[in-house]
Design a protein around this motif. Structure first.
Motif, PDB file in Angstrom:
ATOM      1  N   ASP A   9      63.091  41.339  47.005  1.00 13.96           N
ATOM      2  CA  ASP A   9      62.293  42.420  47.577  1.00 13.96           C
ATOM      3  C   ASP A   9      61.675  41.987  48.897  1.00 13.96           C
ATOM      4  O   ASP A   9      61.734  42.681  49.898  1.00 13.96           O
ATOM      5  CB  ASP A   9      61.166  42.809  46.612  1.00 13.96           C
ATOM      6  N   GLU A  10      61.103  40.830  48.854  1.00 11.09           N
ATOM      7  CA  GLU A  10      60.442  40.318  50.044  1.00 11.09           C
ATOM      8  C   GLU A  10      61.417  40.222  51.206  1.00 11.09           C
ATOM      9  O   GLU A  10      61.119  40.665  52.314  1.00 11.09           O
ATOM     10  CB  GLU A  10      59.887  38.918  49.746  1.00 11.09           C
ATOM     11  N   LEU A  11      62.553  39.657  50.950  1.00 13.73           N
ATOM     12  CA  LEU A  11      63.551  39.503  52.001  1.00 13.73           C
ATOM     13  C   LEU A  11      63.951  40.858  52.547  1.00 13.73           C
ATOM     14  O   LEU A  11      63.994  41.063  53.760  1.00 13.73           O
ATOM     15  CB  LEU A  11      64.784  38.779  51.451  1.00 13.73           C
ATOM     16  N   MET A  12      64.207  41.792  51.634  1.00 17.82           N
ATOM     17  CA  MET A  12      64.614  43.114  52.074  1.00 17.82           C
ATOM     18  C   MET A  12      63.529  43.755  52.935  1.00 17.82           C
ATOM     19  O   MET A  12      63.815  44.341  53.966  1.00 17.82           O
ATOM     20  CB  MET A  12      64.907  43.984  50.858  1.00 17.82           C
ATOM     21  N   ASN A  13      62.307  43.635  52.482  1.00 17.90           N
ATOM     22  CA  ASN A  13      61.204  44.218  53.238  1.00 17.90           C
ATOM     23  C   ASN A  13      61.112  43.641  54.630  1.00 17.90           C
ATOM     24  O   ASN A  13      60.934  44.353  55.606  1.00 17.90           O
ATOM     25  CB  ASN A  13      59.880  43.975  52.507  1.00 17.90           C
ATOM     26  N   ARG A  14      61.216  42.348  54.705  1.00 18.76           N
ATOM     27  CA  ARG A  14      61.051  41.705  56.002  1.00 18.76           C
ATOM     28  C   ARG A  14      62.221  41.983  56.932  1.00 18.76           C
ATOM     29  O   ARG A  14      62.063  42.034  58.135  1.00 18.76           O
ATOM     30  CB  ARG A  14      60.933  40.199  55.807  1.00 18.76           C
ATOM     31  N   LEU A  15      63.380  42.125  56.347  1.00 14.62           N
ATOM     32  CA  LEU A  15      64.556  42.318  57.180  1.00 14.62           C
ATOM     33  C   LEU A  15      64.661  43.750  57.680  1.00 14.62           C
ATOM     34  O   LEU A  15      65.042  43.988  58.813  1.00 14.62           O
ATOM     35  CB  LEU A  15      65.826  41.947  56.409  1.00 14.62           C
ATOM     36  N   ALA A  22      72.524  43.795  47.786  1.00 12.80           N
ATOM     37  CA  ALA A  22      72.725  43.648  49.228  1.00 12.80           C
ATOM     38  C   ALA A  22      72.249  42.281  49.707  1.00 12.80           C
ATOM     39  O   ALA A  22      72.918  41.625  50.500  1.00 12.80           O
ATOM     40  CB  ALA A  22      71.996  44.752  49.975  1.00 12.80           C
ATOM     41  N   VAL A  23      71.096  41.871  49.209  1.00  7.00           N
ATOM     42  CA  VAL A  23      70.566  40.582  49.635  1.00  7.00           C
ATOM     43  C   VAL A  23      71.488  39.455  49.202  1.00  7.00           C
ATOM     44  O   VAL A  23      71.791  38.558  49.988  1.00  7.00           O
ATOM     45  CB  VAL A  23      69.155  40.360  49.060  1.00  7.00           C
ATOM     46  N   ASP A  24      71.939  39.541  47.967  1.00  7.77           N
ATOM     47  CA  ASP A  24      72.848  38.511  47.466  1.00  7.77           C
ATOM     48  C   ASP A  24      74.084  38.419  48.349  1.00  7.77           C
ATOM     49  O   ASP A  24      74.532  37.330  48.701  1.00  7.77           O
ATOM     50  CB  ASP A  24      73.273  38.843  46.040  1.00  7.77           C
ATOM     51  N   THR A  25      74.601  39.575  48.671  1.00  8.38           N
ATOM     52  CA  THR A  25      75.781  39.608  49.516  1.00  8.38           C
ATOM     53  C   THR A  25      75.501  38.928  50.848  1.00  8.38           C
ATOM     54  O   THR A  25      76.276  38.098  51.314  1.00  8.38           O
ATOM     55  CB  THR A  25      76.212  41.061  49.760  1.00  8.38           C
ATOM     56  N   LEU A  26      74.383  39.318  51.419  1.00  8.05           N
ATOM     57  CA  LEU A  26      74.012  38.741  52.707  1.00  8.05           C
ATOM     58  C   LEU A  26      73.864  37.226  52.610  1.00  8.05           C
ATOM     59  O   LEU A  26      74.387  36.475  53.438  1.00  8.05           O
ATOM     60  CB  LEU A  26      72.693  39.367  53.174  1.00  8.05           C
ATOM     61  N   VAL A  27      73.176  36.800  51.590  1.00  9.55           N
ATOM     62  CA  VAL A  27      72.984  35.363  51.407  1.00  9.55           C
ATOM     63  C   VAL A  27      74.330  34.669  51.234  1.00  9.55           C
ATOM     64  O   VAL A  27      74.590  33.628  51.836  1.00  9.55           O
ATOM     65  CB  VAL A  27      72.088  35.083  50.183  1.00  9.55           C
ATOM     66  N   SER A  28      75.174  35.300  50.430  1.00 12.32           N
ATOM     67  CA  SER A  28      76.495  34.728  50.195  1.00 12.32           C
ATOM     68  C   SER A  28      77.250  34.546  51.507  1.00 12.32           C
ATOM     69  O   SER A  28      77.831  33.493  51.777  1.00 12.32           O
ATOM     70  CB  SER A  28      77.274  35.645  49.249  1.00 12.32           C
ATOM     71  N   ARG A  29      77.202  35.579  52.337  1.00  9.51           N
ATOM     72  CA  ARG A  29      77.911  35.503  53.620  1.00  9.51           C
ATOM     73  C   ARG A  29      77.325  34.411  54.508  1.00  9.51           C
ATOM     74  O   ARG A  29      78.065  33.645  55.137  1.00  9.51           O
ATOM     75  CB  ARG A  29      77.838  36.852  54.332  1.00  9.51           C
ATOM     76  N   LEU A  30      76.005  34.367  54.541  1.00 11.69           N
ATOM     77  CA  LEU A  30      75.369  33.345  55.374  1.00 11.69           C
ATOM     78  C   LEU A  30      75.717  31.952  54.870  1.00 11.69           C
ATOM     79  O   LEU A  30      76.036  31.049  55.651  1.00 11.69           O
ATOM     80  CB  LEU A  30      73.858  33.547  55.380  1.00 11.69           C
ATOM     81  N   ARG A  31      75.681  31.799  53.556  1.00  7.24           N
ATOM     82  CA  ARG A  31      76.007  30.499  52.981  1.00  7.24           C
ATOM     83  C   ARG A  31      77.389  30.052  53.399  1.00  7.24           C
ATOM     84  O   ARG A  31      77.607  28.906  53.757  1.00  7.24           O
ATOM     85  CB  ARG A  31      75.948  30.580  51.453  1.00  7.24           C
ATOM     86  N   HIS A  32      78.319  30.969  53.349  1.00  5.83           N
ATOM     87  CA  HIS A  32      79.683  30.614  53.716  1.00  5.83           C
ATOM     88  C   HIS A  32      79.744  30.137  55.155  1.00  5.83           C
ATOM     89  O   HIS A  32      80.366  29.124  55.455  1.00  5.83           O
ATOM     90  CB  HIS A  32      80.615  31.804  53.505  1.00  5.83           C
ATOM     91  N   ARG A  68      72.795  22.616  50.695  1.00  4.06           N
ATOM     92  CA  ARG A  68      72.117  21.876  51.754  1.00  4.06           C
ATOM     93  C   ARG A  68      70.979  22.716  52.342  1.00  4.06           C
ATOM     94  O   ARG A  68      69.975  22.191  52.761  1.00  4.06           O
ATOM     95  CB  ARG A  68      73.152  21.557  52.828  1.00  4.06           C
ATOM     96  N   PHE A  69      71.151  24.012  52.341  1.00  3.63           N
ATOM     97  CA  PHE A  69      70.153  24.864  52.989  1.00  3.63           C
ATOM     98  C   PHE A  69      69.521  25.885  52.040  1.00  3.63           C
ATOM     99  O   PHE A  69      68.336  25.809  51.756  1.00  3.63           O
ATOM    100  CB  PHE A  69      70.793  25.598  54.169  1.00  3.63           C
ATOM    101  N   ILE A  70      70.330  26.807  51.573  1.00  5.93           N
ATOM    102  CA  ILE A  70      69.763  27.911  50.807  1.00  5.93           C
ATOM    103  C   ILE A  70      69.915  27.669  49.315  1.00  5.93           C
ATOM    104  O   ILE A  70      71.019  27.685  48.775  1.00  5.93           O
ATOM    105  CB  ILE A  70      70.433  29.242  51.173  1.00  5.93           C
ATOM    106  N   LYS A  71      68.767  27.468  48.686  1.00  6.77           N
ATOM    107  CA  LYS A  71      68.757  27.182  47.264  1.00  6.77           C
ATOM    108  C   LYS A  71      68.470  28.465  46.491  1.00  6.77           C
ATOM    109  O   LYS A  71      67.632  29.258  46.894  1.00  6.77           O
ATOM    110  CB  LYS A  71      67.653  26.153  46.972  1.00  6.77           C
ATOM    111  N   THR A  72      69.187  28.668  45.417  1.00  5.81           N
ATOM    112  CA  THR A  72      68.886  29.801  44.550  1.00  5.81           C
ATOM    113  C   THR A  72      67.771  29.407  43.595  1.00  5.81           C
ATOM    114  O   THR A  72      67.865  28.385  42.933  1.00  5.81           O
ATOM    115  CB  THR A  72      70.123  30.203  43.732  1.00  5.81           C
ATOM    116  N   VAL A  73      66.738  30.201  43.559  1.00  4.39           N
ATOM    117  CA  VAL A  73      65.684  29.972  42.581  1.00  4.39           C
ATOM    118  C   VAL A  73      65.877  30.978  41.469  1.00  4.39           C
ATOM    119  O   VAL A  73      65.578  32.157  41.627  1.00  4.39           O
ATOM    120  CB  VAL A  73      64.285  30.128  43.203  1.00  4.39           C
TER     121      VAL A  73
END
Lengths: 232, 232
Positions: B178-184, B195-205, B215-220
């Motif tokens: 939610d937070e990410l979506m709000n800020r973005l 949508a966020v997951d997708t975005l994160v997935s793409r960025l991770r790749h 190395r960078f984005i950790k899933t909590v």
DNA sequence: CAGTAATGAAACAAATACTAATCATTGATG
DNA sequence: CATCAATGATTAGTATTTGTTTCATTACTG
């Protein structure tokens, strides 16, 4: 500490929320009727108003409208509406009237807290409450949602983390299993299962706290559990 | 020096802001009426427009619409809206009309400056402060809007870039979806989708960060995501 | 000390959350 | 208007968490 005013005629819900919000450093006040609500509104000047749609006397929409009309004083007051129906119309009407968010009943307490944080963050960007608690070598950084045991980061699940911060909020308080379940899960007090025991057991393992003389979570026989230790 | 045009009939606020913005290397111009505003708009060609919603003659929404209509000249002009109410509707309407951000009155001057910086960074390539961040081998040059991973330039989309700098702004903070979506997205977007997951997935790749031990984005788990690493 | 109730924890089952691939939609560009 | 890239939504498959059952263990009771 954030002051939250709840106007809802469901007494039990009010109590539950009060307890729950306490854990997140918020003080809740419950008004069972609108008139009582307005009274408290002036008195405690809350940071956020949680408003049930179904109320005696007048409904939540009406109250919302009234408050927004008196924009000079409470124009900025963030409002979160609760309603029994998940209908879209309610939501739109609520938002049009100036509510900041909307949550259909029944809801998860966690969900409510998340929304509250959202609203508070939006309406004033002073949410950087980075309170790091340190009890007996156990350190919780709520911003990072990170727990360190003797300077080593622990990998806790959601429930384990929730349980831990609940314990740490009230060190030395003895919780019954019912109490713990209520605070963690929300509503259903009925608990035939040993879910809490399992949860505690898992947390203990991660805290390396399985000895006979526990460092953190003490079993109170026939009663419940206690998190021991003084906050530094 | 950045030129800021303020259209607001509150003379005192205008003066105050002028003084305040000066401190941050910005020159403010105040127009008390819309017509005067349009005049100044052409004359000084500001880098950013701050627009009050409540105005004589015509309201801020109207002005916003007009400016966006003349897309050829001022199509890119970043607009920050001010309004007296914290209602969501205002926000949505404002953003729909093409405002870049929105700030409810009263606001902290600091908050305003922060938002101005944000907008300017987002909307133009040559922002005032060129901050190059380097976290854990990941280097962001916000002036060039360029990201280098181990000295190799990455090709990121807008959203990916926005997500990344949001993460890097608060390393080690755990964001909920939610937070990410709000800020973005700027508004309180409901999240029906992954949508966020997708975005994160793409960025991770693109960050080559798809291993189990990121190395960078950790899933909590059960919570959200954290960008790990200390800023160099 | 035997008997009983409560607890700890392992193993399994169910629920839930996450990833990534795919498809749909939007929006920009020529 | 066709095309392409970016983004949103959907979903199948997988991983993780959480609840339940069970049984050994522990603490209390008489």
């Amino acid at each position: 500490m954030k002051q939250i005013l709840i106007i809802d005629d469901d007494e039990k819900l009010g109590e539950l929320l009060t307890q729950y919000l306490e854990r997140y450093d918020m003080q809740a006040h419950v008004a069972l009727t609108p008139s009582k609500g307005f009274e408290l509104l002036k008195k405690i000047k809350p940071d956020l108003l949680i408003l049930d749609v179904m109320l005696p006397e007048k409904d939540g929409f009406e109250i919302c409208r009234e408050i927004r009309a008196k924009s000079s004083i409470f124009g900025q007051l963030p409002i979160l509406m609760l309603t029994a129906h998940a209908g879209v119309t309610d939501r739109i009407v609520g938002l049009e009237l100036g509510a900041d968010d909307y949550l259909p009943k029944p809801f998860e307490p966690r969900e409510l807290v998340a929304r509250i944080h959202n609203i508070l963050r939006r309406s004033s960007d002073d949410n950087c409450l980075r309170d790091i608690k340190n009890i007996n070598g156990l350190e919780v950084d709520s911003l990072r949602r990170e727990v360190k045991l003797d300077s080593e980061v622990l990998d806790l699940t959601t429930m384990e983390y929730e349980l831990l911060i609940l314990f740490m909020q009230f060190p030395n308080k003895t919780f019954t299993r019912d109490e713990l379940m209520n605070r963690l899960r929300g509503i259903d007090a009925e608990l035939f299962s040993r879910a809490v025991d399992t949860l505690v057991s898992r947390l203990r393992h991660k805290l390396n706290d399985t000895s006979k003389t526990p460092r953190f979570i003490k079993t109170v026989w026939g009663r419940g559990y206690t998190f021991v230790g003084e906050q530094i």
